[in-house]
Write an enzyme that holds these catalytic residues in place. Structure first.
Site, short mmCIF file in Angstrom:
data_model
loop_
_atom_site.label_atom_id
_atom_site.label_comp_id
_atom_site.label_asym_id
_atom_site.label_seq_id
_atom_site.Cartn_x
_atom_site.Cartn_y
_atom_site.Cartn_z
N ASN A 153 0.87 -1.17 0.00
CA ASN A 153 0.00 0.00 0.00
C ASN A 153 0.91 1.22 0.00
OD1 ASN A 153 -1.79 2.05 0.46
ND2 ASN A 153 -2.46 1.34 2.48
N LYS A 212 0.14 4.23 -0.29
CA LYS A 212 -0.49 5.42 0.30
C LYS A 212 -0.24 6.64 -0.60
CE LYS A 212 -0.26 3.15 4.74
NZ LYS A 212 -0.13 3.24 6.20
N GLU A 229 -5.33 -4.86 10.48
CA GLU A 229 -4.32 -3.83 10.72
C GLU A 229 -4.65 -3.08 12.01
OE1 GLU A 229 -2.25 -2.66 6.76
OE2 GLU A 229 -3.94 -1.32 7.10
P1 13P Z 1 3.10 0.37 7.75
O1 13P Z 1 3.63 -0.91 7.13
O2 13P Z 1 3.85 1.59 7.28
O3 13P Z 1 2.99 0.26 9.23
O4 13P Z 1 1.62 0.58 7.18
C1 13P Z 1 0.73 -0.48 7.25
C2 13P Z 1 -0.47 -0.13 6.47
O5 13P Z 1 -1.23 0.75 6.83
C3 13P Z 1 -0.71 -0.85 5.22
O6 13P Z 1 -1.99 -0.61 4.73
#
Ligand code: 13P
Length: 248
Positions: A12, A14, A166
């Site tokens: 992801n 983001k 998560e």
């Molecule tokens: P991190 O791996 O940066 O903690 O993020 C996890 C996440 O939100 C994946 O969707």
């Protein structure tokens, strides 16, 4: 890992990176030639098409990070599931805690989006997870069970939908639950899926997400009912993402 289930390692991205970085990252992931796990990358919307190009000829799948519940209409700034399909996405992340927090998405909204994704024949990756306060007060499993009940549409199992657990407090913090806590939550999620969807719920993939790194991936991915990972920060570095995938 659930026996007989092909693990999924999903990145992801983001709201990170530039166009050139997205192309380069996708190209490097495509060249990784990981065996034993399915790979998925989920870039920001504007980079879907160029990343699709960079992935051409590879087995790495393409996904998006959200979509609107309607197939089309007067929804300025939104993106529909048919548009994502048109751009080559096979998966759509839905109900990420950052969207639940930033955009007030509740379980009903996530479910409506998941229905839109199913209608296009795409695979929803529905995120659930408790806050730190909910974990500390012993409510974590009940919260996640409630999110599953409210967010997963009928037809989720037939479409081979994916659930991503998560814990909100583990995202981007470098902190993770204990292995026992991850295993207990994944067992609970499996039980909820089996109760709702019968035998089909027994083989749906349940991913863990939250501070997955090359250093902890092997231990996490070895836990029962952990069928892959949803990776944030570490998915932005091709070598780290590939190392996590190779830990399966
Ligand atoms: P991190 O791996 O940066 O903690 O993020 C996890 C996440 O939100 C994946 O969707």
């Amino acid at each position: 890992m659930t026996p007989g289930v092909r693990p999924l390692i999903a990145g992801n991205w983001k709201m990170h990176g530039s166009l050139s970085e997205a192309r380069a990252l996708a190209g490097a992931v495509a060249e990784g030639k990981v065996q034993g796990a399915e790979l998925l990358v989920c870039p920001p919307f504007p980079y879907l098409l160029p990343v699709q190009g960079a992935l051409a000829g590879s087995t790495v799948a393409l996904g998006a990070q959200d979509c609107h519940a309607a197939a089309k209409g007067a929804h300025t700034g939104d993106i529909s599931a048919p548009m994502l399909k048109d751009c080559g996405a096979g998966f759509v992340i839905l109900g990420h805690s950052e969207r639940r927090a930033d955009h007030g998405e509740d379980d009903a909204a996530v479910r409506a989006k998941a229905e839109a994704v199913l209608a296009e024949g795409l695979v929803p990756v529905v995120c659930v997870g408790e806050s730190e306060a909910q974990r500390l007060s012993g409510e974590a499993e009940a919260v996640v069970a409630g999110q599953l009940a409210g967010s997963l549409p009928e037809g989720f199992a037939q479409a081979h939908g994916v659930v991503a657990y998560e814990p909100v407090w583990a995202i981007g913090t470098g902190r993770t639950p204990t292995e026992d806590d991850i295993a207990a939550m994944h067992a609970r999620i499996r039980a909820e899926l089996a109760a709702r969807f019968g035998a089909a719920g027994g083989t749906l993939r349940i991913l863990y997400g939250g501070s997955v790194k090359p250093g902890n991936a092997k231990a996490i991915l070895a836990l029962p009912h952990v069928d892959g990972a949803l990776v944030g920060g570490a998915s932005l570095v091709a070598a780290d993402f590939l190392a996590i995938a190779s830990a399966v």
